[in-house]
Design an enzyme around this catalytic site. Sequence first.
Site, short mmCIF file in Angstrom:
data_model
loop_
_atom_site.label_atom_id
_atom_site.label_comp_id
_atom_site.label_asym_id
_atom_site.label_seq_id
_atom_site.Cartn_x
_atom_site.Cartn_y
_atom_site.Cartn_z
CD GLU A 45 78.28 -15.01 -45.85
OE1 GLU A 45 79.45 -15.32 -46.15
OE2 GLU A 45 77.78 -15.29 -44.75
CG HIS A 46 75.49 -17.68 -48.01
ND1 HIS A 46 76.01 -17.66 -46.72
CD2 HIS A 46 76.55 -17.89 -48.83
CE1 HIS A 46 77.31 -17.85 -46.76
NE2 HIS A 46 77.67 -17.99 -48.03
#
Length: 435
Positions: free
Chosen positions: A318-319
């Site tokens: 996600e990040h």
Amino acid sequence: MVKHLKSARPTAQDSDRLKAVHDTVVDVIADIRERGDAAVREYSERFDKWSPESFRLDQEQIERIVATVPAQAISDIKTVQERVRAFALYQRESLADFEVETEPGVFLGQKNIPVGSAGAYVPGGRYPLVASAHMTVVTAKVAGVDRVTACTPPIRGEIPAATVAALHLAGADEIFLLGGTQAVAAMAVGTETIGKVDMLAGPGNAYVAEAKRQLFGEVGIDLFAGPTEILIIADEHADPFVVAVDLLSQAEHGPDSPAVLVTTSESVARRVIELVEEILVDMPTADFAGVAWREHGEVVVVEDLDAAYALADQYASEHVQVLTANPREALEKMRNYGALFLGEGTCVSYGDKVIGTNHTLPTRGAANYTGGLWVGKYLKTVTYQEVTNPAASAALGRLCGRAARVEFFEGHARSGDVRAHKYAGEELPWAPASL
């Protein structure tokens, strides 16, 4: 060379727990379909101990609640929302409507039309995610959505004033103090007092995520959300203290949040592991962050940065935070991530809270095929066609007739035949005798 200094503990999928979540959500949605507001109220009483005369806040209530929020918090909310709004406007302006004449008298066009209504869910629970109000409501309004209905739960029987303020300032048309599956289901199917929406957006717990999954198709959704993830790519120049702090910044989201370090430096890796344990000793959110690190934390040493980028792409996190001498190299080398955070001056927490990009991002490998929430999620990209040249329509009719009959679609073929006949005098052997 890939060397694992710390690996996530293998965990069998809790099928019983997942089945219980699924079954509960099925029952709640079915009950709300049948009994509407009465069912919503029962579930709110059961799960949140919350049953006001009306779940919807009127303008007077909103103004009274907003007035209780400290002036600095209001100022900060406005500042962050302006950043989110500005970035969303850039995104919207990048999406151009167009019309082209592909050949004489044949016009093809594209329009980006906002959905008519959207439901924004902003979680409460342990962490009132005020920033989710910016990400869901501001972005929807920039897209041009006419009606945005927002739901957020009470927190231990109290009104989350900062969240209500953020929803109001973001431009929500309706604000309901309502949480969980009952909120998502009510917005998706509609009740006597909660209007049905065209799409749902916003994060939530396992029940909210499962409700969105079950309702997808009946309404649109932003994406399927799972536990927050962070992956940091670091070279020998990275500050181990910064790496450790940033890993734990996301691990505190929940005990199932993966935090991964991929580095070319074994000395950096070992120091990060030491520092994480030291920081956790008195970290206020160690009950979540510590479990996440123990169960889902990983530290991997690789040969070089190309190997680091390749491994990070396999995670499709996600990040992805890049703490290297040349962080912008990742823009060219990587393809699978929800969002990139480049250099020591940037951190994932900025994206979560203040910088202006959207923090609703793909998890669990979904970055392999999608990005996160943005203006485009609230838009329908549609096409239109117009043929004004009779000769062009006749030519298309002949082509359509041949192409459709290859697929045995005689009705389609005849639509083409009619135009070839009308505009170019082609014969219609199948025409009824009365013509």
